[in-house]
Scaffold this active site. Structure first.
Site, PDB file in Angstrom:
ATOM      1  N   CYS A 117       0.067  -7.756  -6.562  1.00  9.32           N
ATOM      2  CA  CYS A 117       0.984  -8.777  -6.033  1.00  9.32           C
ATOM      3  C   CYS A 117       0.392 -10.186  -6.070  1.00  9.32           C
ATOM      4  CB  CYS A 117       1.404  -8.424  -4.616  1.00  9.32           C
ATOM      5  SG  CYS A 117       2.065  -6.761  -4.494  1.00  9.32           S
ATOM      6  N   HIS A 255       4.254 -14.593  -1.810  1.00  5.14           N
ATOM      7  CA  HIS A 255       4.668 -13.272  -2.263  1.00  5.14           C
ATOM      8  C   HIS A 255       5.614 -12.661  -1.236  1.00  5.14           C
ATOM      9  CE1 HIS A 255       4.797  -9.255  -3.598  1.00  5.14           C
ATOM     10  NE2 HIS A 255       4.036  -8.787  -2.628  1.00  5.14           N
ATOM     11  N   ASN A 285      10.360  -6.456  -3.052  1.00  7.17           N
ATOM     12  CA  ASN A 285       9.012  -6.852  -3.431  1.00  7.17           C
ATOM     13  C   ASN A 285       8.854  -6.644  -4.939  1.00  7.17           C
ATOM     14  OD1 ASN A 285       6.273  -6.888  -4.019  1.00  7.17           O
ATOM     15  ND2 ASN A 285       5.667  -5.749  -2.185  1.00  7.17           N
TER      16      ASN A 285
HETATM   17  N1  COA Z   1      13.619   4.439   6.818  1.00  8.44           N
HETATM   18  C1  COA Z   1      13.566   4.935   8.083  1.00  8.44           C
HETATM   19  N2  COA Z   1      12.405   5.201   8.703  1.00  8.44           N
HETATM   20  C2  COA Z   1      11.265   4.968   8.028  1.00  8.44           C
HETATM   21  C3  COA Z   1      11.259   4.453   6.709  1.00  8.44           C
HETATM   22  C4  COA Z   1      12.508   4.199   6.118  1.00  8.44           C
HETATM   23  N3  COA Z   1      12.618   3.691   4.872  1.00  8.44           N
HETATM   24  N4  COA Z   1       9.968   4.311   6.290  1.00  8.44           N
HETATM   25  C5  COA Z   1       9.205   4.712   7.318  1.00  8.44           C
HETATM   26  N5  COA Z   1       9.977   5.125   8.358  1.00  8.44           N
HETATM   27  C6  COA Z   1       9.567   5.635   9.660  1.00  8.44           C
HETATM   28  C7  COA Z   1       8.165   6.188   9.640  1.00  8.44           C
HETATM   29  O1  COA Z   1       8.170   7.522   9.180  1.00  8.44           O
HETATM   30  C8  COA Z   1       7.793   6.068  11.088  1.00  8.44           C
HETATM   31  O2  COA Z   1       8.347   7.139  11.800  1.00  8.44           O
HETATM   32  P1  COA Z   1       7.530   7.890  12.945  1.00  8.44           P
HETATM   33  O3  COA Z   1       7.276   6.824  13.984  1.00  8.44           O
HETATM   34  O4  COA Z   1       8.445   8.956  13.366  1.00  8.44           O
HETATM   35  O5  COA Z   1       6.275   8.370  12.270  1.00  8.44           O
HETATM   36  C9  COA Z   1       8.486   4.799  11.549  1.00  8.44           C
HETATM   37  O6  COA Z   1       9.535   4.560  10.587  1.00  8.44           O
HETATM   38  C10 COA Z   1       7.595   3.592  11.615  1.00  8.44           C
HETATM   39  O7  COA Z   1       6.866   3.513  10.416  1.00  8.44           O
HETATM   40  P2  COA Z   1       5.835   2.392  10.138  1.00  8.44           P
HETATM   41  O8  COA Z   1       5.177   2.641   8.806  1.00  8.44           O
HETATM   42  O9  COA Z   1       4.939   2.210  11.310  1.00  8.44           O
HETATM   43  O10 COA Z   1       6.808   1.126  10.032  1.00  8.44           O
HETATM   44  P3  COA Z   1       6.433  -0.375   9.834  1.00  8.44           P
HETATM   45  O11 COA Z   1       7.131  -1.171  10.838  1.00  8.44           O
HETATM   46  O12 COA Z   1       4.948  -0.600   9.643  1.00  8.44           O
HETATM   47  O13 COA Z   1       7.100  -0.713   8.431  1.00  8.44           O
HETATM   48  C11 COA Z   1       6.563  -1.061   6.113  1.00  8.44           C
HETATM   49  C12 COA Z   1       6.673  -0.066   7.237  1.00  8.44           C
HETATM   50  C13 COA Z   1       6.120  -0.368   4.833  1.00  8.44           C
HETATM   51  C14 COA Z   1       7.925  -1.725   5.904  1.00  8.44           C
HETATM   52  C15 COA Z   1       5.541  -2.165   6.503  1.00  8.44           C
HETATM   53  O14 COA Z   1       4.351  -1.583   6.920  1.00  8.44           O
HETATM   54  C16 COA Z   1       5.229  -3.108   5.357  1.00  8.44           C
HETATM   55  O15 COA Z   1       6.060  -3.912   4.977  1.00  8.44           O
HETATM   56  N6  COA Z   1       3.991  -3.073   4.855  1.00  8.44           N
HETATM   57  C17 COA Z   1       3.557  -4.011   3.831  1.00  8.44           C
HETATM   58  C18 COA Z   1       4.387  -3.980   2.600  1.00  8.44           C
HETATM   59  C19 COA Z   1       3.547  -3.712   1.441  1.00  8.44           C
HETATM   60  O16 COA Z   1       2.579  -3.033   1.552  1.00  8.44           O
HETATM   61  N7  COA Z   1       3.865  -4.235   0.267  1.00  8.44           N
HETATM   62  C20 COA Z   1       3.126  -3.987  -0.930  1.00  8.44           C
HETATM   63  C21 COA Z   1       1.946  -4.840  -1.142  1.00  8.44           C
HETATM   64  S1  COA Z   1       2.152  -6.498  -0.716  1.00  8.44           S
END
Ligand code: COA
Length: 328
Positions: A117, A255, A285
């Site tokens: 990214c 980004h 993304n």
């Molecule tokens: N729909 C519904 N629920 C979902 C889900 C989806 N698409 N994806 C994950 N969940 C659930 C998880 O299973 C978890 O459930 P649990 O509490 O029962 O285990 C819950 O939602 C919370 O998950 P979590 O991973 O803690 O959510 P989050 O708020 O951290 O959001 C991302 C997840 C991926 C959106 C966030 O971490 C993110 O944006 N990370 C960076 C993005 C990234 O890496 N980009 C690439 C490189 S820049």
């Protein structure tokens, strides 16, 4: 004393596939919904390539627009760098393919750069450095991804995040413009990777083909925490080196990883969120392409005025991060 040269952006272009996949479509195949995706990421929809579209077709379209806007003689392009981690081939590079398909001069230094990214800002800095030793005036800097071919559509934690697209710009060195860049890397494959796979059994070593898939594996929470620190940290170094303060910046073109990350970054830098450009809602993304697409969108909508101060920033897989200060 020689004037330290910066970068002048002469033209920009971008290209996204027509085919749109709104969040509701993911709700049909996964245990997810529009509300969760919108709230946690800011993404409403994304574009995926269809039959006949590739990283190269997206690149070509974006580059032609950038070259046309720059109004330059394309024979004077001496450097092509494409930031990408989803090139059409392991070899040849997208940059070499572009040299051929755009009909650029044979004496062109053309290569791809994989910084996930951060790919576009890493490429911009690399082109800037290389231009100092180039006998030609211009560099073509591109970011492209077709992430739709490396998504695990059974994983709701990763597949909903990404989209396809390309962005490009033509740059030259300018004594009247600044360019300050700061980058970093924290190597490790644990939190984000796309693995290579053995396709066939090796008859000499008996190594069996891999059973794991060549898809994005991501620990969203870990990457989220890394990005939240990395961007403000690198931006602070850029501000210091450039002798400017965050409130002097007209636009932060970052980004598009997650809307919440962008909002938190604005808060950390104590700047109004309105200065942060956002289009993650439309494209998701797009990794190395996102900053270049965003820059083109700001340009094409007539939002940017010559002289305005910009921060371009990328962060993601590697892990990598980079921030650049320049003026429009
Ligand atoms: N729909 C519904 N629920 C979902 C889900 C989806 N698409 N994806 C994950 N969940 C659930 C998880 O299973 C978890 O459930 P649990 O509490 O029962 O285990 C819950 O939602 C919370 O998950 P979590 O991973 O803690 O959510 P989050 O708020 O951290 O959001 C991302 C997840 C991926 C959106 C966030 O971490 C993110 O944006 N990370 C960076 C993005 C990234 O890496 N980009 C690439 C490189 S820049």
């Amino acid at each position: 004393m020689a004037v330290k040269k910066g970068i002048k952006i002469l033209g920009t272009g971008s290209s996204v596939p027509d085919f749109e996949v709104p969040n509701d479509e993911f709700a049909k195949i996964l245990d997810t919904n529009d509300e969760w995706i919108t709230e946690r990421t800011g993404i409403k929809t994304r574009r995926f390539v269809q039959e006949g579209e590739t990283s190269l077709t997206l690149c070509e379209d974006a580059c032609k627009k950038a070259i046309s806007e720059a109004g330059i003689d394309k024979e004077e392009i001496g450097i092509v760098i494409v930031g990408t981690c989803t090139a059409d081939y392991i070899t040849p590079s997208m940059a070499c393919l572009l040299q051929g398909s755009l009909g650029l001069d044979e004496r062109t230094l053309a290569f791809d750069l994989n910084a996930a990214c951060s790919g576009f800002v890493y490429s911009l800095n690399t082109a800037y450095l290389l231009l100092h030793g180039s006998f030609k005036k211009y560099a073509l800097v591109v970011g492209v991804e077709v992430l739709s071919r490396v998504l695990d559509y059974t994983d709701r934690g990763s597949s909903i995040l990404f989209g396809d697209g390309a962005g490009a710009c033509v740059i030259e060195l300018s004594g009247e413009k600044p360019f300050v860049f700061e980058a970093g890397s924290i190597g490790g494959a644990e939190s984000l990777n796309i693995p290579m796979t053995y396709q066939e059994k090796n008859p000499f070593t008996n190594k069996e083909p891999d059973t794991h898939k060549q898809v994005v594996n991501i620990n969203g929470n870990e990457v989220y925490r890394f990005v939240q620190d990395a961007f403000p940290k690198s931006a602070a170094i850029v501000f210091e080196q450039a002798g400017i303060t965050p409130d002097e910046i007209d636009y932060f073109i970052c980004h598009q990883a997650n809307l919440r990350i962008l909002m938190a970054s604005a808060k950390k830098l104590k700047v109004p969120f309105e200065k942060f450009f956002v289009n993650i809602d439309k494209y998701g993304n797009t990794s190395a392409a996102s900053v270049a697409i965003a820059l083109d969108e700001l340009n094409k909508t007539g939002t940017l005025k010559r002289g305005q101060k910009l921060i371009l920033a990328g962060f993601g897989g590697g892990l990598t991060y980079g921030s650049a200060y320049l003026t429009w």
